[in-house]
Design a protein around this motif. Structure first.
Motif, PDB file in Angstrom:
ATOM      1  N   ASP A  90      45.715 -11.150  -0.181  1.00  0.00           N
ATOM      2  CA  ASP A  90      44.532 -10.604   0.494  1.00  0.00           C
ATOM      3  C   ASP A  90      44.842 -10.253   1.943  1.00  0.00           C
ATOM      4  N   ARG A  91      45.659 -11.085   2.598  1.00  0.00           N
ATOM      5  CA  ARG A  91      46.020 -10.848   3.990  1.00  0.00           C
ATOM      6  C   ARG A  91      46.840  -9.568   4.131  1.00  0.00           C
ATOM      7  N   LYS A 135      47.002  -6.928   2.016  1.00  0.00           N
ATOM      8  CA  LYS A 135      46.260  -5.700   1.707  1.00  0.00           C
ATOM      9  C   LYS A 135      45.130  -5.426   2.701  1.00  0.00           C
ATOM     10  N   SER A 136      44.878  -6.402   3.585  1.00  0.00           N
ATOM     11  CA  SER A 136      43.884  -6.202   4.642  1.00  0.00           C
ATOM     12  C   SER A 136      44.495  -5.685   5.931  1.00  0.00           C
ATOM     13  N   PRO A 176      45.398  -3.182   8.412  1.00  0.00           N
ATOM     14  CA  PRO A 176      44.732  -1.875   8.483  1.00  0.00           C
ATOM     15  C   PRO A 176      45.537  -0.704   7.930  1.00  0.00           C
ATOM     16  N   LYS A 234      45.881  -1.118   4.144  1.00  0.00           N
ATOM     17  CA  LYS A 234      44.575  -0.859   3.531  1.00  0.00           C
ATOM     18  C   LYS A 234      44.310   0.645   3.446  1.00  0.00           C
ATOM     19  N   GLU A 292      44.029   3.018  -0.056  1.00  0.00           N
ATOM     20  CA  GLU A 292      42.814   3.804  -0.321  1.00  0.00           C
ATOM     21  C   GLU A 292      43.148   5.243  -0.698  1.00  0.00           C
TER      22      GLU A 292
END
Length: 203
Positions: A184-185, A187-188, A190, A193, A197
């Motif tokens: 999670d860290r 893929k977060s 910026p 991320k 997308e």
């Protein structure tokens, strides 16, 4: 400023880690995704008849491991000193071990043999892999695998765990909360991320 071109097939495979590293560093590169006739035309030009190939200012680098380590140094994702470089290498080599086991499963055409390959993978190889990485992560304070900043080790783990999206590996990391938190860290971040997308649907 050097120019970079990464040549690989459509999809993730052995090219995605380099793409993620470029994204994490916010570094522009040409993402050449080859298919069909494009690959047949490009193949004779490669150093070893295979991809990925990274072209830097016109000079080709082949072998995915060499590309990843080059980019780790080039993009500041290899830790702060020789020991951290080596700890990144330990993670990369451990991931290579599990990739070898997983490829035997993914490329097996015979369904009986495929099932036979999956059983030891799920019961032995994957738990060993995830337990080792949990120990490394916890020993480093639970934020990153190496040092105090994002490195190629964290991105490589995120990359390989995306392979676990295959239905056969559903729930494989459910019991590994520290690993889930790291995923999670990563893929977060910026830039990562943003890349995820807009990543092509065939990846």
């Amino acid at each position: 400023m050097p120019s970079y071109k990464l040549s690989y097939f459509k999809g993730k495979g052995r090219g995605e880690l380099a793409r993620l590293m470029f994204a994490a560093a916010g570094k522009e590169f040409e993402d050449e995704r080859l298919a069909g006739e494009e690959w047949l035309a490009f193949k004779p030009k490669t150093p070893y008849g295979q991809v990925p190939v990274l072209t830097v200012d016109g000079k080709m680098i082949n072998q995915s491991g060499a590309i990843v380590r080059f980019l780790a140094r080039e993009l500041g994702l290899y830790g702060k000193d020789n020991m951290e470089n080596t700890r990144c290498d330990v993670i990369l080599e451990t991931i290579n071990d599990i990739v070898t086991d997983m490829l035997k499963y993914f490329f097996e055409k015979n369904e009986t043999k495929k099932a036979e390959a999956l059983k030891p993978l799920k019961e032995n190889s994957l738990p060993k892999f995830l337990k080792f990485l949990t120990t490394v992560l916890e020993g480093n304070g639970n934020k990153y695998l190496v040092g105090s900043d994002l490195t190629v080790a964290d991105i490589a783990l995120f990359d390989i765990l995306e392979w676990f999206n295959d239905a056969a590996f559903s729930g494989a990391i459910d019991d590994y909360s520290a690993i889930q938190s790291l995923v999670d860290r990563v893929k977060s971040v910026p830039n990562i991320k943003k890349y995820l997308e807009i990543r092509p649907a065939d990846s």
